[in-house]
Design a protein around this motif. Structure first.
Motif, PDB file in Angstrom:
ATOM      1  N   LEU A   1     -20.921  25.012 -43.781  1.00 24.87           N
ATOM      2  CA  LEU A   1     -19.764  24.811 -42.932  1.00 24.87           C
ATOM      3  C   LEU A   1     -20.182  23.903 -41.749  1.00 24.87           C
ATOM      4  O   LEU A   1     -20.376  24.442 -40.669  1.00 24.87           O
ATOM      5  CB  LEU A   1     -19.225  26.136 -42.507  1.00 24.87           C
ATOM      6  CG  LEU A   1     -17.909  26.404 -41.561  1.00 24.87           C
ATOM      7  CD1 LEU A   1     -16.750  25.586 -42.287  1.00 24.87           C
ATOM      8  CD2 LEU A   1     -17.714  27.938 -41.341  1.00 24.87           C
ATOM      9  N   PRO A   2     -20.143  22.823 -41.919  1.00 27.94           N
ATOM     10  CA  PRO A   2     -20.337  21.970 -40.716  1.00 27.94           C
ATOM     11  C   PRO A   2     -19.104  21.988 -39.739  1.00 27.94           C
ATOM     12  O   PRO A   2     -17.884  21.612 -39.929  1.00 27.94           O
ATOM     13  CB  PRO A   2     -20.333  20.324 -41.316  1.00 27.94           C
ATOM     14  CG  PRO A   2     -20.293  20.760 -42.671  1.00 27.94           C
ATOM     15  CD  PRO A   2     -19.640  21.933 -43.099  1.00 27.94           C
ATOM     16  N   VAL A   3     -19.468  22.205 -38.267  1.00 29.16           N
ATOM     17  CA  VAL A   3     -18.712  22.509 -37.154  1.00 29.16           C
ATOM     18  C   VAL A   3     -18.969  21.707 -36.136  1.00 29.16           C
ATOM     19  O   VAL A   3     -20.181  21.363 -36.058  1.00 29.16           O
ATOM     20  CB  VAL A   3     -18.168  23.795 -36.793  1.00 29.16           C
ATOM     21  CG1 VAL A   3     -17.818  24.665 -38.061  1.00 29.16           C
ATOM     22  CG2 VAL A   3     -19.649  24.460 -36.213  1.00 29.16           C
ATOM     23  N   ARG A   4     -18.247  21.194 -35.077  1.00 27.59           N
ATOM     24  CA  ARG A   4     -18.460  20.978 -33.753  1.00 27.59           C
ATOM     25  C   ARG A   4     -17.982  21.962 -32.596  1.00 27.59           C
ATOM     26  O   ARG A   4     -16.724  22.550 -32.746  1.00 27.59           O
ATOM     27  CB  ARG A   4     -17.861  19.809 -33.436  1.00 27.59           C
ATOM     28  CG  ARG A   4     -18.392  18.468 -34.152  1.00 27.59           C
ATOM     29  CD  ARG A   4     -17.708  16.898 -33.684  1.00 27.59           C
ATOM     30  NE  ARG A   4     -18.492  15.853 -34.190  1.00 27.59           N
ATOM     31  CZ  ARG A   4     -18.371  15.224 -35.299  1.00 27.59           C
ATOM     32  NH1 ARG A   4     -17.349  15.577 -35.992  1.00 27.59           N
ATOM     33  NH2 ARG A   4     -19.037  14.301 -35.752  1.00 27.59           N
ATOM     34  N   PHE A   5     -18.716  22.332 -31.767  1.00 33.06           N
ATOM     35  CA  PHE A   5     -18.435  23.328 -30.987  1.00 33.06           C
ATOM     36  C   PHE A   5     -17.845  22.401 -29.636  1.00 33.06           C
ATOM     37  O   PHE A   5     -17.828  21.309 -29.791  1.00 33.06           O
ATOM     38  CB  PHE A   5     -19.832  23.683 -30.087  1.00 33.06           C
ATOM     39  CG  PHE A   5     -20.462  24.754 -31.060  1.00 33.06           C
ATOM     40  CD1 PHE A   5     -20.087  25.733 -31.749  1.00 33.06           C
ATOM     41  CD2 PHE A   5     -21.953  24.418 -31.575  1.00 33.06           C
ATOM     42  CE1 PHE A   5     -20.621  26.526 -32.583  1.00 33.06           C
ATOM     43  CE2 PHE A   5     -22.462  25.241 -32.362  1.00 33.06           C
ATOM     44  CZ  PHE A   5     -21.905  26.278 -33.155  1.00 33.06           C
ATOM     45  N   GLY A   6     -17.239  23.385 -28.777  1.00 28.10           N
ATOM     46  CA  GLY A   6     -16.676  22.604 -27.796  1.00 28.10           C
ATOM     47  C   GLY A   6     -15.465  23.710 -26.791  1.00 28.10           C
ATOM     48  O   GLY A   6     -15.416  24.667 -27.638  1.00 28.10           O
TER      49      GLY A   6
END
Length: 422
Positions: free
Chosen positions: A417-422
């Motif tokens: 589950l590749p994600v980007r935080f922010g």
């Protein structure tokens, strides 16, 4: 009542997102077609064949299995004495298990009536609501500590780097695995579950066997040097003058791993995917964090990681919806299908975090109701709260279509589950 068709009666299931899905027969519960679109199969089963003779074809089971899919039938089946988990001679599934997995059949999961209740009483104390509440602070520390390290990164695999370490650490600490042994423990667990995902590879078999050996070593260590952990408590516990035998102790540790580790991190992973798939529900949850408990229950119903209970065995011929299930047959209540039954849930294909009441079967029913349900709920609530509160701009780092599922029988498990935080 429509009986189950013969093999070859239909085209393979269509990919998700297309307008029409077809079901090929016999339905095989770990086939690529089923994994890609289980809801199409659940709908067909509930509508046309609520008792259906299908198949499971995995490293653990390769045989016909009777599938029950309607809510009322699944709920009834889970309390029906005609369908024990461990009939005379042991559970049917045991014959297909390698030695290190056959140990699982000594656990309370595969015991019935008195034996099940005896084992459950011995292990139940650490899973009471009060005990779980005390663990909440530790889970919060773990979740926030992980996020402290991860949030500076561009792309993170949320499954392996956040969702997995939280329950892995909790169950390791509960069982009494020293920090120096955590990597060995983790490798063994991964080998155990990778072996369940398909034809068992030699490396998976070796890791699973090594895990069984490690668990037995751990039992002997805790006998010699007791600790403040669940395993020590189990070694010392007595119920009406009875203590757990060595195989029962080892089986109990295996049970805690499977129930408190694998399913929980997949619940957290599935929760994130589901919330990102439904931005209006995610926005509602962010606006009102008090909905978190309700949201977790709806995630379990809508996209829970466990699609079925453990296999049951018909102790006698049973006729149900015009089909006769012969004595000795393997029977599976499809809990995930029951949780989408329109006879029980209004608009079951709608993900609604305000749904209530929500009497899903995601944690089972009856005397085998999941002992770790409160722990899984708490870990999911705390982990999701930390993740969403700290990252209002959380997004997938890949196209949604690139998320894939492992073909693990009756388990919804994303590979990453590749994600980007922010």
């Amino acid at each position: 009542m429509t009986t189950s068709p013969t093999a070859g009666d239909g085209p393979a299931v269509s990919a998700p997102g297309t307008s029409v899905s077809s079901v090929s027969h016999p339905i095989t519960l770990d086939s690529p077609e089923f994994v890609v679109d289980p809801q199409a199969h659940f709908t067909w089963l509930r509508t046309h064949a609520p008792v259906y003779r299908g198949r499971v074809d995995s490293s653990l089971v390769d045989q016909d299995v009777w599938i029950v899919s309607r809510y009322a039938d699944c709920k009834s089946l889970l309390t029906d004495d005609r369908f024990p988990r461990s009939p005379a001679g042991g559970p049917a599934i045991a014959s297909g298990m390698p030695d290190h997995l056959r140990l699982l059949t000594e656990s309370m999961i595969y015991k019935d009536s008195h034996e099940h209740r005896r084992l459950r009483r011995l292990v139940a104390k650490p899973f009471t609501p009060r005990a779980i509440e005390r663990l909440g602070q530790r889970v919060s520390e773990l979740a926030n500590g992980l996020l402290d390290d991860l949030e500076a990164r561009d792309v993170v695999d949320l499954r392996t780097e956040f969702a997995l370490p939280v329950p892995m650490t909790v169950i390791s600490e509960m069982v009494g695995v020293d920090e120096a042994d955590r990597e060995r423990f983790h490798r063994g667990v991964q080998g155990l579950f990778d072996g369940m995902a398909g034809p068992e590879q030699e490396a998976d078999h070796d890791e699973g066997a090594a895990l069984a050996e490690f668990v037995r070593e751990l039992i002997e260590r805790r006998r010699s040097v007791p600790g403040d952990d669940l395993l020590t408590g189990l070694i010392q516990a007595e119920e009406q003058g009875e203590r757990l035998a060595d195989d029962e102790l080892a089986a109990m540790v295996f049970t805690l791993i499977t129930a408190g580790y694998e399913t929980t991190y997949n619940l957290i992973t599935n929760a994130v995917v589901t919330l990102l798939d439904h931005p209006e529900q995610l926005a509602l949850l962010r606006a009102d964090p008090s909905l978190m408990s309700s949201a977790v229950e709806e995630i379990v119903r809508y996209a829970g990681p466990v699609q079925s209970s453990e296999a049951l065995t018909a102790a006698e011929d049973v006729t149900w919806h015009g089909r006769t299930v012969p004595a000795g047959s393997l029977v599976l209540p499809l809990l995930a299908a029951a949780n989408h039954d329109p006879e029980v849930f209004a608009a079951p294909e709608t993900f609604d975090i305000t749904r209530g009441p929500n009497h899903h079967l995601g944690f089972g029913h009856g005397e085998h109701f999941c002992l770790g349900a409160n722990l899984a709920r708490m870990e999911a609530r705390v982990a999701l709260d930390a993740l969403l509160r700290r990252n209002p701009g959380l997004t997938l780092a890949v196209d949604r279509e690139q998320l894939t599922l492992d073909p693990v029988p009756m388990l919804v498990r994303y590979r990453s589950l590749p994600v980007r935080f922010g």
